[in-house]
Write an enzyme that holds these catalytic residues in place. Structure first.
Site, PDB file in Angstrom:
ATOM      1  N   HIS A 134       0.875  -1.181   0.000  1.00 45.71           N
ATOM      2  CA  HIS A 134       0.000   0.000   0.000  1.00 45.71           C
ATOM      3  C   HIS A 134       0.909   1.227   0.000  1.00 45.71           C
ATOM      4  O   HIS A 134       2.025   1.182   0.532  1.00 45.71           O
ATOM      5  CB  HIS A 134      -0.828  -0.054   1.285  1.00 45.71           C
ATOM      6  CG  HIS A 134      -1.899   0.979   1.401  1.00 45.71           C
ATOM      7  ND1 HIS A 134      -1.639   2.292   1.719  1.00 45.71           N
ATOM      8  CD2 HIS A 134      -3.250   0.896   1.277  1.00 45.71           C
ATOM      9  CE1 HIS A 134      -2.772   2.969   1.788  1.00 45.71           C
ATOM     10  NE2 HIS A 134      -3.770   2.147   1.512  1.00 45.71           N
ATOM     11  N   ASP A 211       3.325  -4.023   8.031  1.00 45.13           N
ATOM     12  CA  ASP A 211       2.083  -3.277   7.869  1.00 45.13           C
ATOM     13  C   ASP A 211       0.960  -4.301   7.988  1.00 45.13           C
ATOM     14  O   ASP A 211       0.726  -5.092   7.067  1.00 45.13           O
ATOM     15  CB  ASP A 211       2.097  -2.604   6.495  1.00 45.13           C
ATOM     16  CG  ASP A 211       0.739  -2.030   6.106  1.00 45.13           C
ATOM     17  OD1 ASP A 211      -0.243  -2.274   6.834  1.00 45.13           O
ATOM     18  OD2 ASP A 211       0.662  -1.367   5.065  1.00 45.13           O
ATOM     19  N   GLN A 214      -4.241  -5.110   7.040  1.00 46.34           N
ATOM     20  CA  GLN A 214      -5.182  -6.113   6.503  1.00 46.34           C
ATOM     21  C   GLN A 214      -5.029  -7.477   7.172  1.00 46.34           C
ATOM     22  O   GLN A 214      -5.731  -8.414   6.807  1.00 46.34           O
ATOM     23  CB  GLN A 214      -4.975  -6.265   4.991  1.00 46.34           C
ATOM     24  CG  GLN A 214      -5.180  -4.993   4.197  1.00 46.34           C
ATOM     25  CD  GLN A 214      -6.635  -4.536   4.174  1.00 46.34           C
ATOM     26  OE1 GLN A 214      -7.553  -5.326   4.437  1.00 46.34           O
ATOM     27  NE2 GLN A 214      -6.857  -3.273   3.875  1.00 46.34           N
ATOM     28  N   LYS A 237     -10.267  -0.730  10.558  1.00 48.53           N
ATOM     29  CA  LYS A 237     -10.372  -1.975   9.785  1.00 48.53           C
ATOM     30  C   LYS A 237     -10.567  -3.175  10.721  1.00 48.53           C
ATOM     31  O   LYS A 237     -10.834  -4.278  10.283  1.00 48.53           O
ATOM     32  CB  LYS A 237      -9.112  -2.178   8.936  1.00 48.53           C
ATOM     33  CG  LYS A 237      -8.914  -1.081   7.885  1.00 48.53           C
ATOM     34  CD  LYS A 237      -7.682  -1.359   7.068  1.00 48.53           C
ATOM     35  CE  LYS A 237      -7.179  -0.134   6.331  1.00 48.53           C
ATOM     36  NZ  LYS A 237      -7.930   0.176   5.113  1.00 48.53           N
ATOM     37  N   CYS A 375      -4.701   2.285  -3.642  1.00 46.25           N
ATOM     38  CA  CYS A 375      -3.443   2.840  -3.082  1.00 46.25           C
ATOM     39  C   CYS A 375      -2.289   1.863  -3.267  1.00 46.25           C
ATOM     40  O   CYS A 375      -1.467   1.678  -2.366  1.00 46.25           O
ATOM     41  CB  CYS A 375      -3.598   3.192  -1.611  1.00 46.25           C
ATOM     42  SG  CYS A 375      -4.801   4.473  -1.318  1.00 46.25           S
TER      43      CYS A 375
HETATM   44  C1  LIG Z   1      -2.198  -2.690   3.702  1.00 50.44           C
HETATM   45  C2  LIG Z   1      -2.608  -1.305   4.117  1.00 50.44           C
HETATM   46  N1  LIG Z   1      -1.710  -0.505   4.685  1.00 50.44           N
HETATM   47  C3  LIG Z   1      -2.009   0.725   5.105  1.00 50.44           C
HETATM   48  C4  LIG Z   1      -3.277   1.231   4.958  1.00 50.44           C
HETATM   49  C5  LIG Z   1      -3.562   2.604   5.444  1.00 50.44           C
HETATM   50  O1  LIG Z   1      -4.427   2.566   6.527  1.00 50.44           O
HETATM   51  P1  LIG Z   1      -4.963   3.915   7.181  1.00 50.44           P
HETATM   52  O2  LIG Z   1      -5.553   4.710   6.027  1.00 50.44           O
HETATM   53  O3  LIG Z   1      -5.997   3.458   8.148  1.00 50.44           O
HETATM   54  O4  LIG Z   1      -3.818   4.619   7.806  1.00 50.44           O
HETATM   55  C6  LIG Z   1      -4.250   0.456   4.346  1.00 50.44           C
HETATM   56  C7  LIG Z   1      -5.605   0.988   4.125  1.00 50.44           C
HETATM   57  O5  LIG Z   1      -6.299   0.601   3.213  1.00 50.44           O
HETATM   58  C8  LIG Z   1      -3.915  -0.848   3.927  1.00 50.44           C
HETATM   59  O6  LIG Z   1      -4.815  -1.649   3.357  1.00 50.44           O
END
Ligand SMILES: Cc1ncc(COP(=O)(O)O)c(C=O)c1O
Length: 417
Positions: A134, A211, A214, A237, A375
């Site tokens: 992401h 990260d 998910q 999430k 993203c």
């Molecule tokens: C794998 C991953 N990392 C980071 C994020 C960013 O999360 P946040 O917008 O809650 O900071 C997302 C959000 O879709 C994601 O799916």
């Protein structure tokens, strides 16, 4: 369990999806004249009544600012807030609440780490990420690389959507300083084999960040087993409120890292001659924190803890299996990501139709999915597509909803392609 929990422990045995759905008030509505089928959980998941109640009760009975309690409400708020931190610590099996930092979400957590590790980086150092990240796990590293002269290098992905381990092995070397990887891909659903990769990285003295935005909605991680240095996720999430997330970091690294922001709460003593930092975790929590949101996240974790987790995970896998069985029933439907280990996420394209049109047509049938680049533009470039449609399932989704998604896709394919 935090004292604000209203989770129902009677759910502990078995997995009754209809009973679970009744815990999520938003699910029982119609959208565009059709019962809502919510399959956009990867973007943000819905909240159980237990979370709504905990936040409501917090505001009605105990709201005040935290950590300055010269009065009873201040004490109550602080107890609830720090109780939620302990709930997160237990959820992650972290060693200490000093290692649990509140952030605004995964994005901010990764920025805190990138900023904090910048003083360790110099020209020629390498930061390994993967091609399936992401943007939240790419751009903060690029910004720090620009400041320090380090380089961000992507590990390749196989056409099936798995990390290319040969690429990983060839890129990991004595110049590598940081390995920052998705625990689970938001586009492909791939669960990356992070534990052995962390072990290998450690042999080169590399610091590791996962990260887990998910990952945590689908399975419970264990910091002692994973052995990573940093672990990040977002509450929204994980069935909790927006506006809060978590950075787990190993205490000795957090001690060394500079603070991310300056202001109240994060200081020990301030003078015009010299200001010193507060102890962990407060050193990284400048300003009044998201108190009700922390309480809400604690309640979400309590709610999950009261579920039968193995049964929940099996139910999620049954959703993915059903979806995979139905894929051939829609001519021209192509799935991106067929990793051996996946969470229930299905990214797809339909020949002859732009993903955003597909999203609009499904919405007219009450079916909420996500469309676009998610993203993850480098991954879209890898697959040579501008974007995909993505159905991402949660434990409250049903097999019937999977069938409705595919009935919708069959109809769209017949009428519009
Ligand atoms: C794998 C991953 N990392 C980071 C994020 C960013 O999360 P946040 O917008 O809650 O900071 C997302 C959000 O879709 C994601 O799916």
């Amino acid at each position: 369990m935090s004292d604000l929990s209203t989770a129902n422990p009677s759910r502990a045995k078995g997995f009754d999806v209809q009973a679970i759905r009744r815990d999520f008030p938003i699910l029982s509505q119609e959208v565009n004249g059709k019962p809502l089928v919510y399959l956009d959980n990867g973007a943000s998941a819905q909240k159980p009544q237990a979370v709504l109640d905990a936040m409501d009760r917090y505001y009605r009975e105990m709201h005040s600012n935290v950590h300055r309690g010269a009065h009873t409400l201040g004490d109550r708020a602080t107890t609830a807030f720090e109780g939620a931190r302990e709930t997160v610590r237990r959820f992650l099996n972290a060693g200490s609440t000093r290692e649990i930092i509140w952030t605004r979400g995964t994005t901010e957590a990764i920025n805190v780490v990138a900023n904090g590790l910048a003083p360790r980086l110099k020209e020629g150092d390498e930061i390994l990420v993967s091609h399936m990240e992401h943007h939240a796990n790419i751009v903060p590293w690029q910004m720090i690389a620009e400041r320090t002269g380090a380089k961000v290098i992507p590990i390749q992905v196989t056409p099936e959507g798995e990390l290319d381990l040969d690429s990983f092995n060839s890129l990991l070397n004595e110049r590598t300083r940081i390995l920052a990887l998705a625990h689970v891909s938001n586009v492909l659903g791939t669960v990356n084999p992070v534990a052995p990769l962390i072990e290998q990285a450690k042999k080169f003295g590399v610091l590791t960040l996962l990260d887990a935005a998910q990952a945590v909605p689908h399975f419970q991680p264990n910091m002692q087993e994973l052995g990573c240095d940093f672990y990040t996720f977002s509450s929204h999430k994980l069935f909790g409120p927006t506006g809060i997330g978590v950075l787990y970091g190993r205490a000795e690294l957090l001690e060394e890292m500079p603070p991310y922001q300056g202001g109240g709460e994060m200081i020990e003593r301030v003078s015009f001659e010299r200001t010193t930092w507060n102890v962990l975790p407060y050193k990284f929590e400048a300003g009044t924190p998201a108190i009700a949101e922390a309480v809400g996240l604690g309640a979400a974790i309590d709610y999950l803890n009261a579920l039968d987790r193995p049964a929940m995970e099996a139910a999620e896998m049954a959703l993915l299996e059903r979806a995979n069985e139905l894929v051939p029933s829609v001519p021209g439907l192509k799935i991106l990501g067929n990793a051996a280990r996946k969470v229930p996420v299905l990214s797809f394209t339909l020949e002859g139709l732009h993903p955003s049109d597909l999203g609009t047509l499904l919405d007219q049938q009450g079916i909420a999915i996500r469309t676009g680049h998610h993203c993850a533009m480098p991954l879209m470039d890898f697959y040579g597509v501008p974007g995909t449609a993505r159905a991402s399932f949660a434990f409250y989704n049903t097999l019937d909803e999977v069938d409705q998604l595919f009935a919708g896709l069959q109809k769209i394919q017949r009428l519009f392609t």
